[in-house]
Motif scaffolding. Sequence first.
Motif, mmCIF file in Angstrom:
data_model
loop_
_atom_site.group_PDB
_atom_site.id
_atom_site.type_symbol
_atom_site.label_atom_id
_atom_site.label_comp_id
_atom_site.label_asym_id
_atom_site.label_seq_id
_atom_site.Cartn_x
_atom_site.Cartn_y
_atom_site.Cartn_z
ATOM 1 N N ARG A 11 -7.085 13.181 -2.438
ATOM 2 C CA ARG A 11 -7.876 13.979 -1.492
ATOM 3 C C ARG A 11 -8.643 13.107 -0.512
ATOM 4 O O ARG A 11 -9.381 13.607 0.323
ATOM 5 N N ARG A 12 -8.530 11.807 -0.653
ATOM 6 C CA ARG A 12 -9.331 10.923 0.196
ATOM 7 C C ARG A 12 -8.641 10.641 1.522
ATOM 8 O O ARG A 12 -7.446 10.854 1.675
ATOM 9 N N PHE A 13 -9.437 10.109 2.442
ATOM 10 C CA PHE A 13 -8.925 9.708 3.746
ATOM 11 C C PHE A 13 -8.618 8.206 3.747
ATOM 12 O O PHE A 13 -9.205 7.458 2.961
ATOM 13 N N PRO A 14 -7.748 7.755 4.665
ATOM 14 C CA PRO A 14 -7.373 6.327 4.672
ATOM 15 C C PRO A 14 -8.555 5.357 4.737
ATOM 16 O O PRO A 14 -8.512 4.304 4.137
ATOM 17 N N HIS A 15 -9.623 5.719 5.451
ATOM 18 C CA HIS A 15 -10.702 4.736 5.603
ATOM 19 C C HIS A 15 -11.408 4.450 4.290
ATOM 20 O O HIS A 15 -12.176 3.508 4.188
ATOM 21 N N GLN A 16 -11.154 5.263 3.281
ATOM 22 C CA GLN A 16 -11.820 5.043 2.002
ATOM 23 C C GLN A 16 -11.072 4.046 1.117
ATOM 24 O O GLN A 16 -11.450 3.838 -0.029
ATOM 25 N N PHE A 17 -10.005 3.468 1.661
ATOM 26 C CA PHE A 17 -9.209 2.542 0.850
ATOM 27 C C PHE A 17 -9.265 1.133 1.425
ATOM 28 O O PHE A 17 -9.512 0.940 2.611
ATOM 29 N N SER A 18 -8.990 0.157 0.553
ATOM 30 C CA SER A 18 -8.904 -1.230 1.001
ATOM 31 C C SER A 18 -7.516 -1.477 1.591
ATOM 32 O O SER A 18 -6.625 -0.645 1.475
ATOM 33 N N GLY A 19 -7.343 -2.647 2.191
ATOM 34 C CA GLY A 19 -6.074 -2.994 2.823
ATOM 35 C C GLY A 19 -4.891 -2.901 1.872
ATOM 36 O O GLY A 19 -3.850 -2.352 2.207
ATOM 37 N N GLY A 20 -5.063 -3.422 0.663
ATOM 38 C CA GLY A 20 -3.970 -3.406 -0.311
ATOM 39 C C GLY A 20 -3.597 -1.992 -0.711
ATOM 40 O O GLY A 20 -2.423 -1.644 -0.843
ATOM 41 N N GLN A 21 -4.623 -1.141 -0.887
ATOM 42 C CA GLN A 21 -4.348 0.248 -1.264
ATOM 43 C C GLN A 21 -3.645 0.991 -0.132
ATOM 44 O O GLN A 21 -2.751 1.796 -0.362
ATOM 45 N N ARG A 22 -4.051 0.706 1.103
ATOM 46 C CA ARG A 22 -3.384 1.354 2.234
ATOM 47 C C ARG A 22 -1.926 0.961 2.320
ATOM 48 O O ARG A 22 -1.080 1.781 2.655
ATOM 49 N N SER A 23 -1.652 -0.319 2.030
ATOM 50 C CA SER A 23 -0.255 -0.750 2.011
ATOM 51 C C SER A 23 0.519 0.084 1.001
ATOM 52 O O SER A 23 1.635 0.518 1.273
ATOM 53 N N ARG A 24 -0.095 0.300 -0.157
ATOM 54 C CA ARG A 24 0.581 1.090 -1.183
ATOM 55 C C ARG A 24 0.804 2.521 -0.715
ATOM 56 O O ARG A 24 1.842 3.115 -0.989
ATOM 57 N N ILE A 25 -0.181 3.070 0.012
ATOM 58 C CA ILE A 25 -0.013 4.431 0.529
ATOM 59 C C ILE A 25 1.157 4.466 1.520
ATOM 60 O O ILE A 25 1.992 5.373 1.494
ATOM 61 N N GLY A 26 1.230 3.434 2.374
ATOM 62 C CA GLY A 26 2.338 3.347 3.328
ATOM 63 C C GLY A 26 3.681 3.301 2.614
ATOM 64 O O GLY A 26 4.651 3.921 3.051
ATOM 65 N N ILE A 27 3.728 2.571 1.500
ATOM 66 C CA ILE A 27 4.972 2.478 0.739
ATOM 67 C C ILE A 27 5.287 3.820 0.082
ATOM 68 O O ILE A 27 6.430 4.286 0.110
ATOM 69 N N ALA A 28 4.253 4.467 -0.479
ATOM 70 C CA ALA A 28 4.462 5.762 -1.119
ATOM 71 C C ALA A 28 4.967 6.787 -0.108
ATOM 72 O O ALA A 28 5.847 7.597 -0.404
ATOM 73 N N ARG A 29 4.444 6.721 1.113
ATOM 74 C CA ARG A 29 4.876 7.659 2.152
ATOM 75 C C ARG A 29 6.354 7.451 2.488
ATOM 76 O O ARG A 29 7.104 8.404 2.650
ATOM 77 N N ALA A 30 6.754 6.175 2.548
ATOM 78 C CA ALA A 30 8.162 5.898 2.841
ATOM 79 C C ALA A 30 9.048 6.368 1.692
ATOM 80 O O ALA A 30 10.119 6.936 1.916
ATOM 81 N N LEU A 31 8.579 6.170 0.463
ATOM 82 C CA LEU A 31 9.398 6.529 -0.696
ATOM 83 C C LEU A 31 9.493 8.033 -0.912
ATOM 84 O O LEU A 31 10.387 8.513 -1.599
ATOM 85 N N ALA A 32 8.564 8.778 -0.314
ATOM 86 C CA ALA A 32 8.477 10.206 -0.581
ATOM 87 C C ALA A 32 9.720 10.968 -0.137
ATOM 88 O O ALA A 32 10.005 12.042 -0.652
ATOM 89 N N VAL A 33 10.476 10.426 0.824
ATOM 90 C CA VAL A 33 11.681 11.135 1.264
ATOM 91 C C VAL A 33 12.930 10.570 0.581
ATOM 92 O O VAL A 33 14.042 10.775 1.045
ATOM 93 N N ARG A 34 12.729 9.857 -0.508
ATOM 94 C CA ARG A 34 13.797 9.306 -1.356
ATOM 95 C C ARG A 34 14.814 8.487 -0.564
ATOM 96 O O ARG A 34 16.003 8.805 -0.547
ATOM 97 N N PRO A 35 14.347 7.437 0.098
ATOM 98 C CA PRO A 35 15.267 6.605 0.878
ATOM 99 C C PRO A 35 16.026 5.636 -0.023
ATOM 100 O O PRO A 35 15.634 5.396 -1.155
ATOM 101 N N GLY A 36 17.122 5.108 0.515
ATOM 102 C CA GLY A 36 17.835 4.079 -0.214
ATOM 103 C C GLY A 36 17.616 2.716 0.412
ATOM 104 O O GLY A 36 17.905 1.688 -0.174
ATOM 105 N N PHE A 37 17.103 2.752 1.655
ATOM 106 C CA PHE A 37 17.017 1.528 2.429
ATOM 107 C C PHE A 37 15.650 1.444 3.088
ATOM 108 O O PHE A 37 15.235 2.360 3.786
#
Lengths: 321, 335
Positions: free
Chosen positions: B162-188
């Motif tokens: 429920r949080r907004f991006p500004h509430q996270f550190s750089g490393g956590q934001r990177s993880r959010i970016g990765i989770a967003r990419a993975l959410a559409v089940r990519p292979g590449f």
Amino acid sequence: MSAALLEVEGLRTHFFTRAGVVKAVDDVSFRVERGRILGLVGESGSGKSMTGYSILGLVDPPGRIVAGRIALNGTDLTTLDEPRWRKLRGERIAMIFQDPMMTLNPVLRIDTQMVEAVCAHHDVSRTAALERCREALGHVGIASPEERLRNYPHQFSGGMRQRVAIAIALLNRPDLIIADEPTTALDVTIQGQILFEMQKLCRETGAGLLWITHDLSVISGLADDVCVMYAGRIVEAGTVDDVLEHPMHPYTRGLLDSVPGRNVPGRPLAQIPGMTPSLLELGEGCAFRERCTRAVEECRVAPPIRFPAAGRALRCVNPNP
Amino acid sequence: MSTIAAPLVEMRAISKRFVRRADFAMRLARKLGAKGSDATVHALDQVSLAVREREVVGLVGESGCGKSTLGRIVSRILEPTEGERLWKGRPYRELDGRAARAERLAVQMIFQDPYASLNPRMRVVDLIGEAPVVHGLIGPEERESYVAEMLERVGMDASLMRRFPHQFSGGQRSRIGIARALAVRPGFLVCDEAVAALDVSIQAQVLNLFIRLRAELALTYLFISHDLGVIRHVSDRVVVMYLGRIVEAAPTAEIYAQPNHPYTAALIAEVPRVDAKRRVYVPIRGEIPSPLAPPPGCHFHPRCPHAFARCRVEVPLLREIAPGRVSACHLNDLP
């Protein structure tokens, strides 16, 4: 070991914010000798840049140096008034910033800016000042300095701009140069060139160099001594060979192990769990204990500085064997 | 890892030119008889690249070499000026309807700046959950449980959604970016300097995450970085670019042990290493030339210690120098 070029003792720079007191620099001591390079390593928020700014007297409110002694050639800088500071900056102490555009004025030609830096401190003619600028540009490896002096900063590439910034820092032959991540924004081959020039200049002119960076691998090639900072404190110090080969503090060890180049490709990297703590929420005790694998009960009390061997300092009660 | 199957993604002779049209003052000056034309940047020049399934290809080069442009063309953010892109052996333009959509979802990009790539006004649950719902991968009612699953996959606490991006550190934001990419089940995944903005200890955590995800989800990566240490650690194969051209490609262990192209050799020699004790720097000379006016012949010749007459006039072609290794250097033709 008498009369070091720069001696910092018990430096504390605190920020008095509405949310509380941020101890950006908390009891930091080190010394820089003439002709030697000291690397100050730490991650973002460790207070390494703020240490550099404190030495230059560039701490803005709500920040303030609350305690400590900064001695350059034996004179304490913390008691100086603003006019004396002005004479010192750029003359005896020079700083090189990460982004050269912070140093250079985009609307002035290079020669205007460089001559200004000379004339601010010395009573010389413009021709003599220009001659000095040409020499300085040549020293940092800029080809045809004569023509380049008439250029504007935007006509230089990133690496060249950083060279100009370094040349300006060297203009008045300072005793001490503080370099705050000057190669971080540059490409590998350009970074190599700059490191090469800096190392050479330091050896030739006998100036002391304080190199602030997050990159241990740059330090290992460049510096003589190293201080590792974490959450405002120096946790380990010593010569580069000693510290990098036998890191005693678990944090230094963790940092070294997480550098990709040192690990077997494809295998998981040894990682430090968790993240850098907020400086607002630091309690008593060792700031690293939450992330530390060797933490013991005694870590709840701030570890005193110890000197386990000649030339080494350490803040840890349970160091790596 | 030798597979005979068609590569997952293949780029054939891709060129990309960016043209800056002359502005009003320039057009006026031209009308009055001044010389001048539109400025053209050759970002990519006849680049071919094949990435096999489950392979990690590292793309290295200095700023302005076109590595990000290539990454963006692979992930279809940019269209190439010339050349053909193939997906599992079929040209992209032959894909239509369902196949085209599936392909678009299968290639996802992870960006460099963990601050700029997340919309500051969206909550994490929306950032990650929006795309899979829109594409019909999950129903709207499953969204929260799906986002929780994604967050846990990248090592984050699901209660933070429920949080907004500004509430996270750089490393956590990177993880959010990765989770967003993975959410559409990519292979590449195309990772463009995905760990460059992070501190060393956090960088190690995120690199470990990439390595773990690759094993868990059978992912293929195009890993773009300027950091040769990072590339060496994650890649099976390394591709080196200089000023819009590929100069060398080889399996990771071989290229680090025995670089063929002088530029690769210089890059590897130049990398600061922790175990290299107080060394004397022997830098390669010269600046990276502007891609607006690249030097003729081999782009590297003005900085190359081995350059000879032919390098100044003739563009060296990529040629196989050993099985699985290619290099573009005239030195290889010398006896």
